[in-house]
Design a protein around this motif. Structure first.
Motif, short mmCIF file in Angstrom:
data_model
loop_
_atom_site.label_atom_id
_atom_site.label_comp_id
_atom_site.label_asym_id
_atom_site.label_seq_id
_atom_site.Cartn_x
_atom_site.Cartn_y
_atom_site.Cartn_z
N LYS A 1 65.69 -8.75 -5.57
CA LYS A 1 65.86 -8.63 -7.39
C LYS A 1 66.55 -7.34 -7.36
O LYS A 1 66.66 -7.35 -8.48
N LYS B 1 60.03 -11.39 -13.88
CA LYS B 1 59.94 -9.74 -14.72
C LYS B 1 59.58 -8.38 -14.05
O LYS B 1 59.52 -8.56 -12.54
N CYS C 1 56.79 -4.53 -7.66
CA CYS C 1 57.25 -3.33 -8.64
C CYS C 1 56.13 -1.91 -8.46
O CYS C 1 55.89 -0.83 -8.97
N TYR D 1 58.18 -1.80 -13.86
CA TYR D 1 59.26 -3.08 -14.24
C TYR D 1 59.66 -2.38 -14.98
O TYR D 1 60.74 -2.08 -15.97
N ARG D 2 58.95 -1.88 -17.21
CA ARG D 2 59.03 -1.16 -17.81
C ARG D 2 60.72 -0.11 -17.90
O ARG D 2 61.59 -0.18 -18.50
N GLU E 1 64.59 -15.76 -14.21
CA GLU E 1 63.18 -15.47 -14.86
C GLU E 1 62.04 -14.04 -14.91
O GLU E 1 61.60 -13.67 -15.75
N LYS F 1 65.87 -2.51 -13.36
CA LYS F 1 65.66 -3.60 -13.23
C LYS F 1 66.85 -4.87 -13.72
O LYS F 1 66.53 -6.35 -13.23
N THR F 2 68.12 -4.91 -13.99
CA THR F 2 69.34 -6.24 -13.70
C THR F 2 70.24 -5.93 -12.91
O THR F 2 70.73 -6.76 -12.48
N GLU G 1 53.53 -3.79 -14.03
CA GLU G 1 54.29 -4.58 -15.09
C GLU G 1 55.10 -2.76 -16.48
O GLU G 1 56.21 -2.83 -16.80
#
Length: 267
Positions: free
Chosen positions: A194, A241, A246, A176-177, A239, A182-183, A173
């Motif tokens: 991903k 995340k 990660c 990823y933040r 969807e 991430k996109t 998490e």
């Protein structure tokens, strides 16, 4: 049709530059054949009626290494007619594609030229790239060109241990933040991935012979989204995340200044 922020497609995995900590691993001179327009048509047709990226980017590696660049640009616009089309390059091979500026205008494709350093040998060559850009702006008023200062936001992507890239041990998490990719969904081998770190890991692993390093196992275990996925499975992929993989990426952004990108030899 599912909307996604961006979709990226490699026109080449290798690169003429060697930028340490490249998020696409292109500094390792990755192997793999250059995709032909027929290859791209097959991959695009599998997904163009299922996902609608706001931005579709042709990149690499160095995309200008692909001799079919012009055909690829027209094909990308054909299949992704509603997307903001972008070509990302270091610009060193503009002379190989004399039709490029006119094609950029015809396809309404934005050109993003990445500056990858401030070392004088590199800058001397990049100044030639900038002069070409300035001339194109004068000759083609409708052309859209941006010179991005990529070296200023360069970040560490992996650790180096005994001369080999090694993963981090992070909380997924947290990693990823702060992730800058991430996109950056990748279209590779007819599957959606991903991020570039996952999409091209197998190429890096083969090139550097990392198969015996257990720390990378989560990357090996990753399953990309196939064209055969159901609509529900595709929605779940889009969807998602933070995922377990990660955790092999850094949990904080560590600025990294690589050496002269025209010089190879270290990672």
């Amino acid at each position: 049709m599912i909307d996604i922020p961006a979709l990226e497609y490699h026109l080449a995995h290798g690169c003429n530059l060697s930028c340490q900590q490249c998020s696409h691993y292109s500094n390792f001179r990755l192997a793999g054949k250059l995709p032909t327009p027929a290859d791209a048509r097959r991959e695009y047709s599998s997904w163009s009626n299922r996902v609608r990226p706001r931005r579709f980017a042709l990149l690499g590696g160095e995309p200008l290494l692909n001799p079919h660049l012009i055909e690829h640009l027209r094909l990308a616009r054909q299949y992704w007619s509603d997307s903001n089309l972008m070509l990302v390059t270091n610009g060193f091979f503009f002379d190989r594609h004399p039709e490029l500026p006119a094609t950029l205008v015809d396809t309404n494709c934005r050109l993003e030229v990445s500056q990858h350093g401030t070392h004088q040998p590199y800058v001397d060559r990049f100044n030639t790239v900038k002069r070409t850009v300035w001339q194109w702006r004068a000759d083609y008023p409708a052309i859209r060109i941006k010179i991005r200062q990529s070296h200023r936001g360069w970040m560490q992507q992996y650790r180096v241990e005994d001369g080999k890239p090694m993963p981090f041990d992070s909380k997924p998490e947290t990693a990823y933040r702060i992730c800058m990719q991430k996109t950056c969904t990748q279209l590779f081998r007819e599957r959606l991935w991903k991020c570039p770190a996952l999409a091209y890991f197998a190429l890096m692993e083969q090139r550097l012979k990392l198969e015996t390093i257990p720390a990378w196992q989560l990357f090996r275990d990753y399953k990309a989204c196939p064209a055969s996925a159901s609509d529900e499975e595709l929605q779940t992929f889009v969807e998602a995340k933070a995922i377990p993989q990660c955790g092999l990426c850094p949990s904080k952004r560590v600025p990294f200044k690589h050496r002269d990108p025209t010089q190879s030899g270290k990672i």
